[in-house]
Enzyme design. Structure first.
Site, PDB file in Angstrom:
ATOM      1  N   GLU A  99      -7.340   0.536  -4.226  1.00 52.16           N
ATOM      2  CA  GLU A  99      -7.303   0.411  -2.761  1.00 52.16           C
ATOM      3  C   GLU A  99      -8.617  -0.155  -2.192  1.00 52.16           C
ATOM      4  O   GLU A  99      -8.573  -1.059  -1.356  1.00 52.16           O
ATOM      5  CB  GLU A  99      -6.968   1.772  -2.132  1.00 52.16           C
ATOM      6  N   ASP A 158       0.885  -1.167   0.000  1.00 50.70           N
ATOM      7  CA  ASP A 158       0.000   0.000   0.000  1.00 50.70           C
ATOM      8  C   ASP A 158       0.925   1.219   0.000  1.00 50.70           C
ATOM      9  O   ASP A 158       1.567   1.520   1.007  1.00 50.70           O
ATOM     10  CB  ASP A 158      -0.873  -0.051   1.261  1.00 50.70           C
ATOM     11  N   ASP A 216     -12.429   5.532   3.804  1.00 53.02           N
ATOM     12  CA  ASP A 216     -10.965   5.514   3.974  1.00 53.02           C
ATOM     13  C   ASP A 216     -10.471   6.931   4.294  1.00 53.02           C
ATOM     14  O   ASP A 216     -10.406   7.790   3.413  1.00 53.02           O
ATOM     15  CB  ASP A 216     -10.350   4.989   2.658  1.00 53.02           C
TER      16      ASP A 216
END
Ligand code: AMP
Length: 581
Positions: free
Chosen positions: A146, A8, A168
């Site tokens: 993501e 990530d 998020d």
């Protein structure tokens, strides 16, 4: 088999995760799982990445690059020391550092990775990300979105169709996406957000609050002193993080300036309520984006099966509450919100390696634990409103504190009841502990009691109550908070607790009081009647009549052997007493 790691590559922080021991478990990097996405040139002229670079960002901005992700896909050069670098080159330093960390833990060479990008990234931005990987010596086997990764972390092993909202909120960006997952295949239905909203803004709000206080109250000027400002920024972030678990924090920074020859120190008490108030507008904006994401996907809130929290800032309790209010169900955060996306990327990496059924192993609490307090239920006052401290599905070990307030001047005692369950009325939950806490005499109404729960993997629940003004405390331990109850036991408990309600307990932990004889007024009702009678003289005409009638009705109901009705009437009486204070 050569491992394929999941990465990530975030705006504020980056993470790496990988599948270990065949197909079943995904691990984050054991220590230092999180690497700040900062790159710099240190005092010795060498490249530094992560924490060290982050620490020098405020004092050596000309030698440090932060938030490079925002520039990916552009050809804007970033100067660092004497040289200039493209965004993908800076990102490559971060990827290299992650690769080395993973190699150290896996004791294997790593040359392949799945890297995640925001769903809104354009082709140019995705391409730059791929290039960053290649510059770092990594073959990028897949670039995935993501939200797709987050959904995989939670749902990769389930086959039924799920519609998932992914909220998020990281350090510098906010994204909300709605995805559909079916047989492990994820489709992004909508994605929106704000590229410049996150935890860094909250830190900045707190820094402003502190500098105003320092300049106006302590009469020291700090705004033009970068080292002090850097210290305040760090203190602000620490305070913010601690307020996710504690109702109050004390921000203490020594030697922030001088007044004459005297050193000035900062000592500032900051509450979660104050913090949530200053970020409320920002959080409202995130909810507007949530509405937009629903609209773009042509969905009503009720069509969402699950909400997943991603990003460190989602640990702020207000966020779960706002989403719960809107969707009517509790968001999921049992997979570490900082690592969720990297873990999903690792699962995708595992798939690329031909390993199919990877899942994230979790230690979570199966139950919600909380206490009771005076509050509201369905718009009416409730003496036994359940207040949860540690919610079901929270990752263990977990610790949480909440503040409670005394209700009248000179209150001598509080009774702390610990419940397992989810029902809004605590009496419908299972009581697993009960403690009396004698307060300091003559404490004013509104005195703060901080209740702290600490739950470990083995179900040992440690409880601490602290009288905030004096620091006096009591402690207790419930050895097996996970003990399960049969339906019958639950029913028995419920009845027992119902009958016991009213504060007639002899002993701090003694739950086994004798029941009242038939026709005799049970102790809890007798106590309510006694209290009401004591207040009759001071009540106004109408209240007084209502109280007299209710007392009579309660006595009649008891005489007729109708205890349930008597207790209903008692609640009405208690409501009046509550209003009278
Ligand atoms: P991320 O970009 O997802 O790594 O999130 C980083 C942001 O999360 C930073 O602004 C952190 O200060 C913030 N953060 C991390 N832990 C917490 C916490 N417990 N409460 C509030 N914010 C947090």
């Amino acid at each position: 088999m050569e491992p394929i790691v999941g990465i990530d590559l975030g705006t504020t922080n980056s993470e790496v995760a990988f599948i270990i021991d065949g197909s079943s478990e995904v691990l984050k990097l054991k220590d230092d799982g999180i690497l700040p996405s900062c790159v710099g040139i240190g005092n010795d002229g060498k490249i530094i990445v992560g924490e060290e670079a982050r620490n020098q960002a405020a004092v050596a901005p000309d030698r440090t690059v932060v938030s490079v992700k925002r520039l990916m896909g552009t050809d804007q050069k970033l100067s660092m020391g004497d040289s200039a670098y493209l965004p993908q080159e800076i990102s490559a330093f971060i990827l290299k550092a992650l690769k080395e960390r993973a190699e150290k833990v896996l004791e294997k060479r790593i040359s392949k990775a799945v890297i995640t990008v925001p769903a809104y990234f354009t082709d140019a931005q995705r391409h730059a990300t791929r290039e960053a990987g290649e510059i770092a010596g990594l073959e990028v086997v897949r670039i995935i979105n993501e939200p797709t990764a987050a959904a995989l972390a939670y749902e990769s092993t389930r086959s039924e169709t799920q519609r998932i909202l992914i909220y998020d909120l990281g350090g510098g960006t906010f994204d909300v996406s709605i995805v559909k997952i079916e047989d492990g295949v994820v489709e992004v239905l909508s994605s929106t957000g704000d590229n410049h909203l996150g935890g860094d803004d909250f830190d900045q709000d707190v820094v402003e609050l502190l500098t105003d206080y320092i300049e106006n109250e302590l009469k020291v000027s700090v705004k033009d002193r970068p080292v002090i400002m850097a210290r305040l920024k760090r203190a602000a972030e620490d305070a913010k993080v601690n307020l996710s678990a504690e109702p109050y924090v004390k921000i203490e920074e020594d030697h922030i300036g001088k007044k004459g020859f005297k050193d000035v120190h900062l000592s500032y008490e900051f509450s979660r309520t104050d913090f949530e108030e200053i970020i409320e507008d920002d959080l409202e904006r995130t909810m507007e984006s949530v509405n937009k994401a629903l609209k773009d996907a042509s969905m009503l809130p009720s069509a969402i099966d699950k909400i997943i929290l991603v990003g460190g800032s989602t640990r702020i309790p207000r966020i779960s509450k706002m989403l719960e209010e809107k969707f009517g169900s509790l968001p999921h955060s049992e997979i570490d919100p900082d690592l969720c996306v990297a873990l999903g990327a690792a699962i995708q990496g595992g798939r690329e390696m031909g390993l199919d059924s990877s899942s994230v192993l979790l230690d979570i609490t199966p139950y919600t634990f909380g206490t009771s307090a005076i509050g509201e239920l369905d718009g009416a006052p409730c003496m036994t409103r359940f207040v949860s401290l540690i919610r079901r599905n929270t990752k263990l070990p977990a610790a949480k504190s909440e503040a409670f307030y005394t209700v009248y001047d000179g209150q001598e005692m509080v009774e702390i009841k610990v419940y397992q369950g989810e029902e809004p009325d605590a009496l419908d939950n299972i009581q697993i502990g009960k403690y009396k806490f004698k307060l300091t005499p003559n404490s004013p109404e509104g005195s703060v009691i901080v209740l702290h729960f600490d739950l470990d993997l083995n179900g040992i629940l440690k409880i601490e109550a602290v009288e905030k003004a004096t620091g006096r405390k009591i402690n207790a331990v419930i050895e097996n908070a996970f003990a399960t109850f049969t339906e019958q036991e639950k029913e028995d408990s419920r009845k027992r607790i119902e009958e016991m309600w009213g504060g007639q307990d002899k002993d701090e932990t003694d739950d086994t009081e004798p029941k009242a004889e038939e026709g005799e007024i049970p102790p809890d009702l007798a106590e309510a009647i006694r209290k009401a009678e004591a207040q009759l003289d001071s009540a106004s005409g109408e209240d007084r009549d209502d109280m007299v009638n209710l007392i009579e009705d309660i006595r009649d109901a008891v005489k007729a052997g109708n205890l349930d009705e008597a207790r209903e009437l008692m609640k009405e009486l208690e409501d009046i007493l509550f209003y009278l204070g």
